[in-house]
Design an enzyme around this catalytic site. Sequence first.
Site, PDB file in Angstrom:
ATOM      1  N   ARG A 176       0.811  -1.217   0.000  1.00  0.00           N
ATOM      2  CA  ARG A 176       0.000   0.000   0.000  1.00  0.00           C
ATOM      3  C   ARG A 176       0.848   1.272   0.000  1.00  0.00           C
ATOM      4  O   ARG A 176       0.497   2.271   0.623  1.00  0.00           O
ATOM      5  CB  ARG A 176      -0.973   0.009   1.187  1.00  0.00           C
ATOM      6  CG  ARG A 176      -1.907  -1.189   1.220  1.00  0.00           C
ATOM      7  CD  ARG A 176      -2.779  -1.278  -0.035  1.00  0.00           C
ATOM      8  NE  ARG A 176      -3.580  -2.494  -0.039  1.00  0.00           N
ATOM      9  CZ  ARG A 176      -3.252  -3.616  -0.701  1.00  0.00           C
ATOM     10  NH1 ARG A 176      -2.138  -3.662  -1.415  1.00  0.00           N
ATOM     11  NH2 ARG A 176      -4.041  -4.665  -0.673  1.00  0.00           N
ATOM     12  N   SER A 226     -11.887  -0.666   2.218  1.00  0.00           N
ATOM     13  CA  SER A 226     -11.186  -1.142   3.407  1.00  0.00           C
ATOM     14  C   SER A 226     -10.500   0.038   4.086  1.00  0.00           C
ATOM     15  O   SER A 226      -9.659   0.697   3.487  1.00  0.00           O
ATOM     16  CB  SER A 226     -10.159  -2.205   3.009  1.00  0.00           C
ATOM     17  OG  SER A 226      -9.519  -2.726   4.135  1.00  0.00           O
ATOM     18  N   GLU A 296      -5.684   2.998   5.806  1.00  0.00           N
ATOM     19  CA  GLU A 296      -5.454   2.787   4.378  1.00  0.00           C
ATOM     20  C   GLU A 296      -6.100   3.924   3.593  1.00  0.00           C
ATOM     21  O   GLU A 296      -5.624   4.302   2.536  1.00  0.00           O
ATOM     22  CB  GLU A 296      -6.040   1.444   3.943  1.00  0.00           C
ATOM     23  CG  GLU A 296      -5.755   1.078   2.500  1.00  0.00           C
ATOM     24  CD  GLU A 296      -6.083  -0.376   2.197  1.00  0.00           C
ATOM     25  OE1 GLU A 296      -6.789  -0.619   1.210  1.00  0.00           O
ATOM     26  OE2 GLU A 296      -5.634  -1.256   2.958  1.00  0.00           O
TER      27      GLU A 296
END
Length: 306
Positions: A176, A226, A296
Amino acid sequence: MSKHQWFEELQKKITQGTLLIDEPLCKYTMTKLGGTADLLVIPGTIDETEATVRYAYENEIPLLLLGNGSNMVVRDGGVRGIVLHLSRLNAIRIEGSLVHAEAGALIIDVSKRAVATTLSGIEFACGIPGSIGGAMAMNAGAYGGEIQDIIVQATVLTKAGERLVLSKEELELGYRKSIISQEGYYVLSADFQLVPGDQDVINEKVADLTFQRESKQPLEYPSAGSVFKRPPGYFAGKLIQDCGLQGKGHGGAEVSLKHAGFIINKNNATASDYIETINMVKAEVKKRFDVDLELEVKIVGEEITD
């Protein structure tokens, strides 16, 4: 300079795109949250994108790249400066097994085009709700696949508007993260290397991944996807579930009953509701398991002030 002056000066540079003053960003985010942008710029071409970035840099105007709004929470007070939305830079071109996609193309659409031409390798992205630019910036992944598995190179703009072509190695892709997010680059396009496959096998894999996504994720409600990264040695959703937080939240925001890793806009939530729910989840997981959940999603913009 005022936003009206920015509008007038950029009008001379943006002839195929759109300029909007005080545009509500809730229209462009997957959460359906967010206040107004001083000036929203939707370029019609890559050159117009470059002109906008350079104009903001030269005039010291804050510039935010919104992307597809799928991994971002915009606060209720909105965003000061210029917001760049690349939805019209959505061309997808396939040459043999090489796929070229502009930053505003949805990664789902790129996956569909690849599947339709019997190319394999990007099936994992069939349900990722972001743009190519956002997917590149965070090395998006799902179901065992990631962007770094298929990327060849990406064309980006620096904050000063300089165009660079970065190889896979130069992109420094990790979990990420990427050099794009670290340096604040603006993605223009990306090239992916896929492989010829068997149509029946590809279709079966896509159908399986689609079923998994639709059965396990709360797609019926607006959300940012998410919310938290996977903590080392744990799963964020499992930690949240074990804290008994599903169905709980603030205002119109709630931890999904379907998937604890998602926070949904269930009932006309505000961004403040959403962020308060995020903070509640982080505090409870820290209290019970001594694990620090890392976001995130990206939270941007300003609070509403009196």
